[in-house]
Design an enzyme around this catalytic site. Sequence first.
Site, PDB file in Angstrom:
ATOM      1  N   THR A   1      34.712  50.322  30.828  1.00 14.69           N
ATOM      2  CA  THR A   1      35.600  49.581  30.220  1.00 14.69           C
ATOM      3  C   THR A   1      35.733  48.148  30.280  1.00 14.69           C
ATOM      4  OG1 THR A   1      37.203  51.373  30.542  1.00 14.69           O
ATOM      5  CG2 THR A   1      38.497  49.433  29.857  1.00 14.69           C
TER       6      THR A   1
ATOM      7  N   TYR B   1      30.404  58.828  39.452  1.00 12.74           N
ATOM      8  CA  TYR B   1      30.969  58.824  38.062  1.00 12.74           C
ATOM      9  C   TYR B   1      30.231  59.696  37.098  1.00 12.74           C
ATOM     10  CZ  TYR B   1      33.011  56.780  33.623  1.00 12.74           C
ATOM     11  OH  TYR B   1      33.827  56.675  32.698  1.00 12.74           O
TER      12      TYR B   1
ATOM     13  N   LYS C   1      34.506  60.441  40.236  1.00  9.15           N
ATOM     14  CA  LYS C   1      35.448  59.972  38.883  1.00  9.15           C
ATOM     15  C   LYS C   1      34.863  61.264  37.962  1.00  9.15           C
ATOM     16  CE  LYS C   1      36.385  56.757  35.591  1.00  9.15           C
ATOM     17  NZ  LYS C   1      35.970  55.532  34.806  1.00  9.15           N
TER      18      LYS C   1
ATOM     19  N   ILE D   1      41.187  56.670  37.624  1.00  8.74           N
ATOM     20  CA  ILE D   1      40.560  55.363  37.193  1.00  8.74           C
ATOM     21  C   ILE D   1      40.681  55.230  35.700  1.00  8.74           C
ATOM     22  CG2 ILE D   1      38.518  54.048  37.210  1.00  8.74           C
ATOM     23  CD1 ILE D   1      37.390  55.140  39.646  1.00  8.74           C
TER      24      ILE D   1
END
EC number: 4.3.3.7
Length: 307
Positions: free
Chosen positions: A50, A137, A165, A208
């Site tokens: 992001t 992640y 994540k 997250i």
Amino acid sequence: MTSDIDFSGVFPAMCTPFDEDEGIDFETLQTDAQRLEEAGVDGLVPVGSTGESATLTHDEHVEVVEAVIDAVDDVPVIAGSGSNNTREALELSERSADAGADGLLLISPYYNKPEQQGFVEHYETIADAVDLPQIVYNVPSRTGQNIEPDTAVELASHENIAGYKAASGDLGQIGEVVERTRDEDFAVLSGDDALTLPVLSVGGTGTISVSANVEPERTCAMVGAALEGDYERARELHHELGPLFRALFVETNPIPVKEAMEIRGYGPARMRSPMTRLSAENRELLEDVLAEFEDEPTAVADAEAGP
């Protein structure tokens, strides 16, 4: 080490604002970090997907991390420091640690599509060298390869690998990772806003989140209610947030969320190439969704008030 970060709650995946010359707008970045801290989030995650990490230089990565750390008072900063190149990820992780990051978020190696043993060796190389809690992640839609549950469970045994994540979209797989790491000091966090409540329901610890950039109070209220076992209230907030979850992924993240940030006055929607601005049609949709939140603040107020 055993993580001294409580990886439960809401950790916004922060945007990186750019000025008219596509330089980093550090003043806006720090103001945004303070806004999120004041809203009650449990930590901040700069320079992830992001945060447009793919178009930042290594020096810019570190400068963003330093700026966010300097801006906040009492929330951990989890620096995105992953790469598809193990040596590069290690360098970014070491520099982020030197900058004062409290933890690291490491996207799985992308494009080159390592085998499962390659994932293990990649993550263990960094965890052996950098004494910070680290989050693995998994987002196969971006990377091209899935971290299988066996691999995640193996990594969970490393003292510096503190979390996972989960952005595979596969709730069965995510639930298996939770189930098989219950005896570890290991957090499973949602990486998909629309699945945050289901992930929490099978034992996840938090999220997250992209949506938390725009609606941090509501997102915190939803996650907090679920973690306290109040699923009636959590479901109400989940459904209230549902239109936003969908609108923020109508085009590739972070295109919609940066547009939402601009609409709300939190920062510019500028993107670095090859990312583009949100289409006019989808901006109109996003404006309509955001207007609904301005008109209907009741559910979050009820959640904050408590029983």
